[in-house]
Design a protein around this motif. Structure first.
Motif, PDB file in Angstrom:
ATOM      1  N   ILE A   4       0.845  -1.194   0.000  1.00  0.00           N
ATOM      2  CA  ILE A   4       0.000   0.000   0.000  1.00  0.00           C
ATOM      3  C   ILE A   4       0.880   1.244   0.000  1.00  0.00           C
ATOM      4  O   ILE A   4       0.687   2.173  -0.787  1.00  0.00           O
ATOM      5  N   GLY A   5       1.873   1.241   0.881  1.00  0.00           N
ATOM      6  CA  GLY A   5       2.782   2.380   0.970  1.00  0.00           C
ATOM      7  C   GLY A   5       3.556   2.615  -0.314  1.00  0.00           C
ATOM      8  O   GLY A   5       3.725   3.768  -0.752  1.00  0.00           O
ATOM      9  N   GLU A   6       4.015   1.525  -0.926  1.00  0.00           N
ATOM     10  CA  GLU A   6       4.759   1.657  -2.182  1.00  0.00           C
ATOM     11  C   GLU A   6       3.874   2.217  -3.290  1.00  0.00           C
ATOM     12  O   GLU A   6       4.313   3.058  -4.091  1.00  0.00           O
ATOM     13  N   ALA A   7       2.627   1.751  -3.354  1.00  0.00           N
ATOM     14  CA  ALA A   7       1.702   2.252  -4.376  1.00  0.00           C
ATOM     15  C   ALA A   7       1.441   3.740  -4.182  1.00  0.00           C
ATOM     16  O   ALA A   7       1.411   4.514  -5.157  1.00  0.00           O
ATOM     17  N   LEU A   8       1.274   4.158  -2.941  1.00  0.00           N
ATOM     18  CA  LEU A   8       1.042   5.572  -2.659  1.00  0.00           C
ATOM     19  C   LEU A   8       2.272   6.412  -3.022  1.00  0.00           C
ATOM     20  O   LEU A   8       2.151   7.489  -3.606  1.00  0.00           O
ATOM     21  N   LYS A   9       3.437   5.905  -2.649  1.00  0.00           N
ATOM     22  CA  LYS A   9       4.679   6.631  -2.927  1.00  0.00           C
ATOM     23  C   LYS A   9       4.902   6.765  -4.437  1.00  0.00           C
ATOM     24  O   LYS A   9       5.249   7.850  -4.925  1.00  0.00           O
ATOM     25  N   GLU A  10       4.703   5.675  -5.179  1.00  0.00           N
ATOM     26  CA  GLU A  10       4.873   5.722  -6.633  1.00  0.00           C
ATOM     27  C   GLU A  10       3.932   6.738  -7.264  1.00  0.00           C
ATOM     28  O   GLU A  10       4.326   7.512  -8.148  1.00  0.00           O
ATOM     29  N   GLN A  11       2.687   6.746  -6.818  1.00  0.00           N
ATOM     30  CA  GLN A  11       1.704   7.682  -7.372  1.00  0.00           C
ATOM     31  C   GLN A  11       2.089   9.121  -7.025  1.00  0.00           C
ATOM     32  O   GLN A  11       2.012  10.002  -7.873  1.00  0.00           O
ATOM     33  N   ARG A  12       2.518   9.341  -5.797  1.00  0.00           N
ATOM     34  CA  ARG A  12       2.921  10.694  -5.384  1.00  0.00           C
ATOM     35  C   ARG A  12       4.089  11.186  -6.234  1.00  0.00           C
ATOM     36  O   ARG A  12       4.077  12.321  -6.727  1.00  0.00           O
ATOM     37  N   LEU A  50      -5.056   5.273  10.952  1.00  0.00           N
ATOM     38  CA  LEU A  50      -4.233   4.908   9.803  1.00  0.00           C
ATOM     39  C   LEU A  50      -5.108   4.604   8.591  1.00  0.00           C
ATOM     40  O   LEU A  50      -4.812   5.031   7.473  1.00  0.00           O
ATOM     41  N   LYS A  51      -6.199   3.919   8.836  1.00  0.00           N
ATOM     42  CA  LYS A  51      -7.114   3.575   7.742  1.00  0.00           C
ATOM     43  C   LYS A  51      -7.668   4.840   7.080  1.00  0.00           C
ATOM     44  O   LYS A  51      -7.701   4.953   5.852  1.00  0.00           O
ATOM     45  N   TYR A  52      -8.054   5.815   7.892  1.00  0.00           N
ATOM     46  CA  TYR A  52      -8.599   7.050   7.330  1.00  0.00           C
ATOM     47  C   TYR A  52      -7.510   7.895   6.675  1.00  0.00           C
ATOM     48  O   TYR A  52      -7.773   8.581   5.682  1.00  0.00           O
ATOM     49  N   PHE A  53      -6.300   7.845   7.217  1.00  0.00           N
ATOM     50  CA  PHE A  53      -5.197   8.549   6.572  1.00  0.00           C
ATOM     51  C   PHE A  53      -4.938   7.964   5.180  1.00  0.00           C
ATOM     52  O   PHE A  53      -4.721   8.700   4.219  1.00  0.00           O
ATOM     53  N   ILE A  54      -4.940   6.641   5.103  1.00  0.00           N
ATOM     54  CA  ILE A  54      -4.722   5.975   3.810  1.00  0.00           C
ATOM     55  C   ILE A  54      -5.842   6.344   2.837  1.00  0.00           C
ATOM     56  O   ILE A  54      -5.602   6.630   1.660  1.00  0.00           O
ATOM     57  N   ARG A  55      -7.069   6.363   3.324  1.00  0.00           N
ATOM     58  CA  ARG A  55      -8.200   6.736   2.471  1.00  0.00           C
ATOM     59  C   ARG A  55      -8.024   8.156   1.930  1.00  0.00           C
ATOM     60  O   ARG A  55      -8.126   8.402   0.722  1.00  0.00           O
ATOM     61  N   ASP A  56      -7.718   9.094   2.832  1.00  0.00           N
ATOM     62  CA  ASP A  56      -7.576  10.484   2.412  1.00  0.00           C
ATOM     63  C   ASP A  56      -6.377  10.682   1.489  1.00  0.00           C
ATOM     64  O   ASP A  56      -6.451  11.435   0.513  1.00  0.00           O
ATOM     65  N   TYR A  57      -5.294  10.000   1.804  1.00  0.00           N
ATOM     66  CA  TYR A  57      -4.085  10.106   0.976  1.00  0.00           C
ATOM     67  C   TYR A  57      -4.345   9.541  -0.416  1.00  0.00           C
ATOM     68  O   TYR A  57      -3.913  10.103  -1.430  1.00  0.00           O
ATOM     69  N   SER A  58      -5.074   8.432  -0.485  1.00  0.00           N
ATOM     70  CA  SER A  58      -5.416   7.826  -1.775  1.00  0.00           C
ATOM     71  C   SER A  58      -6.283   8.766  -2.600  1.00  0.00           C
ATOM     72  O   SER A  58      -6.068   8.936  -3.808  1.00  0.00           O
ATOM     73  N   LYS A  59      -7.290   9.366  -1.963  1.00  0.00           N
ATOM     74  CA  LYS A  59      -8.141  10.328  -2.671  1.00  0.00           C
ATOM     75  C   LYS A  59      -7.303  11.495  -3.185  1.00  0.00           C
ATOM     76  O   LYS A  59      -7.465  11.949  -4.323  1.00  0.00           O
ATOM     77  N   LEU A  61      -4.207  11.612  -3.959  1.00  0.00           N
ATOM     78  CA  LEU A  61      -3.331  11.237  -5.072  1.00  0.00           C
ATOM     79  C   LEU A  61      -4.095  10.783  -6.306  1.00  0.00           C
ATOM     80  O   LEU A  61      -3.499  10.487  -7.335  1.00  0.00           O
ATOM     81  N   GLY A  62      -5.415  10.703  -6.210  1.00  0.00           N
ATOM     82  CA  GLY A  62      -6.228  10.313  -7.349  1.00  0.00           C
ATOM     83  C   GLY A  62      -6.314   8.814  -7.552  1.00  0.00           C
ATOM     84  O   GLY A  62      -6.681   8.358  -8.631  1.00  0.00           O
ATOM     85  N   LEU A  63      -5.985   8.053  -6.550  1.00  0.00           N
ATOM     86  CA  LEU A  63      -6.101   6.594  -6.630  1.00  0.00           C
ATOM     87  C   LEU A  63      -7.507   6.170  -6.222  1.00  0.00           C
ATOM     88  O   LEU A  63      -8.249   6.938  -5.600  1.00  0.00           O
ATOM     89  N   ASP A  67     -10.323   0.613  -3.254  1.00  0.00           N
ATOM     90  CA  ASP A  67      -9.409  -0.515  -3.429  1.00  0.00           C
ATOM     91  C   ASP A  67      -8.302  -0.489  -2.370  1.00  0.00           C
ATOM     92  O   ASP A  67      -7.911  -1.527  -1.837  1.00  0.00           O
ATOM     93  N   MET A  68      -7.803   0.717  -2.080  1.00  0.00           N
ATOM     94  CA  MET A  68      -6.738   0.840  -1.075  1.00  0.00           C
ATOM     95  C   MET A  68      -7.257   0.443   0.312  1.00  0.00           C
ATOM     96  O   MET A  68      -6.565  -0.238   1.069  1.00  0.00           O
ATOM     97  N   ILE A  69      -8.472   0.834   0.624  1.00  0.00           N
ATOM     98  CA  ILE A  69      -9.064   0.472   1.917  1.00  0.00           C
ATOM     99  C   ILE A  69      -9.300  -1.025   1.981  1.00  0.00           C
ATOM    100  O   ILE A  69      -9.061  -1.662   3.012  1.00  0.00           O
ATOM    101  N   ASP A  70      -9.761  -1.613   0.879  1.00  0.00           N
ATOM    102  CA  ASP A  70      -9.943  -3.075   0.845  1.00  0.00           C
ATOM    103  C   ASP A  70      -8.619  -3.796   1.076  1.00  0.00           C
ATOM    104  O   ASP A  70      -8.548  -4.768   1.828  1.00  0.00           O
TER     105      ASP A  70
END
Length: 156
Positions: A4-12, A50-59, A61-63, A67-70
């Protein structure tokens, strides 16, 4: 969590956003963004945050945040299913003891305990019987006084 972290970092990085910019825009600390991207869940006191941070970060970054929450929920399930029952019991004891230590002693929050463990309804019944007893005694005294006066009236 690493994935999850790698996907977020790559997108960023692909859209050219720095960690500082993301932190400012999301109102998070830079260390939190870095922890998410590094897959360090221990940097967060609560996995729900952490779950909500991931959700907000994904939004942000346009991901696809769903899917990220799942994916995070799957990680969380795998992680929690590996915790032994003994560890869960220890954690519950620690939480319970820390809650007892944090208890605030205020006149508004103190729970007063009765000295006797008597239900309230028994007290009400006792008071009712006492009132009825006094009532019958008063009636009996007034009847006795009335009968004594009646005898005096006959003699006169």
């Amino acid at each position: 969590m690493k994935e999850i972290g790698e996907a977020l970092k790559e997108q960023r990085e692909s859209i050219g956003v720095t960690i500082e910019e993301a932190a400012v825009d999301l109102k998070l600390k830079e260390s939190q963004i870095e922890a998410i991207e590094n897959g360090d869940k221990d940097a967060f006191p609560d996995v729900f945050y952490l779950k909500y941070f991931i959700r907000d970060y994904s939004k942000y970054l346009g991901l696809n945040y769903e899917d990220m929450i799942d994916e995070f929920n799957e990680f969380l399930f795998d992680y929690t299913s590996k915790i032994s029952i003994e560890d869960i019991k220890k954690a519950r004891k620690q939480v319970k003891s820390s809650q007892e230590e944090k208890r605030v002693a205020s006149p508004y929050t103190i729970e007063y305990k009765r000295k006797w463990n008597i239900p309230k309804w028994t007290i009400y019944i006792f008071i009712g019987i006492l009132v009825l007893g006094v009532f019958f005694i008063v009636i009996q005294k007034t009847n006795e006084a009335g009968s004594n006066n009646a005898g005096e009236n006959i003699i006169k």
